[in-house]
Design an enzyme around this catalytic site. Structure first.
Site, mmCIF file in Angstrom:
data_model
loop_
_atom_site.group_PDB
_atom_site.id
_atom_site.type_symbol
_atom_site.label_atom_id
_atom_site.label_comp_id
_atom_site.label_asym_id
_atom_site.label_seq_id
_atom_site.Cartn_x
_atom_site.Cartn_y
_atom_site.Cartn_z
ATOM 1 N N HIS A 191 54.768 22.106 47.634
ATOM 2 C CA HIS A 191 56.159 22.082 48.091
ATOM 3 C C HIS A 191 56.252 22.521 49.545
ATOM 4 C CE1 HIS A 191 56.488 22.296 43.707
ATOM 5 N NE2 HIS A 191 57.673 21.727 43.836
ATOM 6 N N ASP A 201 57.037 18.301 47.908
ATOM 7 C CA ASP A 201 58.390 18.044 47.404
ATOM 8 C C ASP A 201 59.440 18.947 48.046
ATOM 9 O OD1 ASP A 201 57.165 16.274 45.735
ATOM 10 O OD2 ASP A 201 57.867 17.178 43.864
#
Length: 293
Positions: free
Chosen positions: A261, A116
């Protein structure tokens, strides 16, 4: 025979000549309507480009110029052809969900890796390099404000076969936004992805995993399905590379979706952890894949 009467043979010949003349005239007009206008003598050749683009040449004189003005592409090409063209293909809008997907089902011994907040030129290239080395595909849920600044990384993701998803524009807390703002956050990011890759994203993920009814409705209107995760590495807390590796391996199971991430802070631990746990997952017999739609 009276003077004003004509022999039947001669009358038939004249009727045939008149019919042939009318047919030739209609054929000429039809050909003239769908053919490109001829440039007048001495004029520069028309440039290649979309209908209606200017040639840069000065006004021409004579009947040919008049015909060219009367038969501009916008009046002789676009209207007739688009009128009979089949409608453009549109992917069916998905149903409005009440909750996001948390895992995949019916995929055997497969897992999904997702990242992300990117793309970030400091960390995304390292993740892409590791995935490429092991010939694995993953999902990247990008933020519009990052994607618009790093289109080359977006293209690299797509070229390597990864799925590019929508993670809003600025990573807000969705339930606190008005529906119009949610639409702006998701719609603007989809536009950037489509403009860069030629296709809009088919998946989206709410920042912080915070969904509401409006986000499900607007996401569906934009043609996207909501995907959450099964295993959260909590790598954003920077717990250490070993801790991230252990969380992924401990949570590994068929259908699991792993959240990591590649932006939003120092993600060097996330990059290093992928290099360690990805080969271990493959050695354990897991197939790293992406969902299909």
């Amino acid at each position: 025979m009276k003077k004003d009467q004509m022999p039947n043979g001669r009358r038939a010949v004249l009727r045939l000549a008149a019919a042939l003349g009318a047919t030739a005239t209609v054929g000429y007009l039809a050909a003239d309507r769908f053919a490109s206008p001829e440039p007048p003598p001495g004029a520069a050749p028309a440039p290649h480009g979309p209908p209606g683009a200017g040639s840069g040449a000065g006004p021409a004189a004579g009947p040919q110029a008049a015909r060219a003005a009367r038969l501009r592409p916008s009046s002789y090409r676009l209207q007739p052809m688009t009128a009979y063209a089949p409608p453009a293909f549109r992917r069916a809008v998905p149903p409005v969900r009440q909750r996001p997907f948390l895992s995949m089902s019916g995929v055997g011994r497969s897992m999904v890796l997702s990242f992300d907040d990117g793309p970030d030129p400091r960390y995304t290239p390292g993740i892409l390099e590791t995935l490429r080395r092991y010939e694995c595909r993953a999902m990247f849920f990008v933020c519009g404000e990052m994607a618009v600044e790093n289109p080359d990384l977006l293209r690299e993701m797509a070229d390597d076969g990864h799925v590019v998803g929508n993670h809003s524009w600025s990573h807000p807390l969705i339930p606190k936004l008005r529906p119009s703002r949610i639409r702006d956050e998701l719609g603007s990011t989809s536009e950037v992805v489509e403009r860069t890759l030629g296709a809009a994203p088919l998946w989206y993920r709410a920042p912080y995993g915070a969904w509401n009814r409006h986000s499900f409705e607007i996401g569906a209107e934009l043609g996207m399905e909501p995907l959450a995760w099964t295993v959260d590495t909590l790598d954003w807390k920077e717990p250490g590379t070993g801790t991230i590796v252990r969380r992924v391996l401990d949570g590994a199971a068929p259908g699991v979706v792993v959240l990591s991430h590649d932006a939003g802070g120092d993600r060097s631990q996330s990059v290093a952890a992928l290099r360690r746990y990805l080969p271990e997952l493959l050695d354990a017999g897991y197939h790293i894949t992406v969902p299909r739609r």
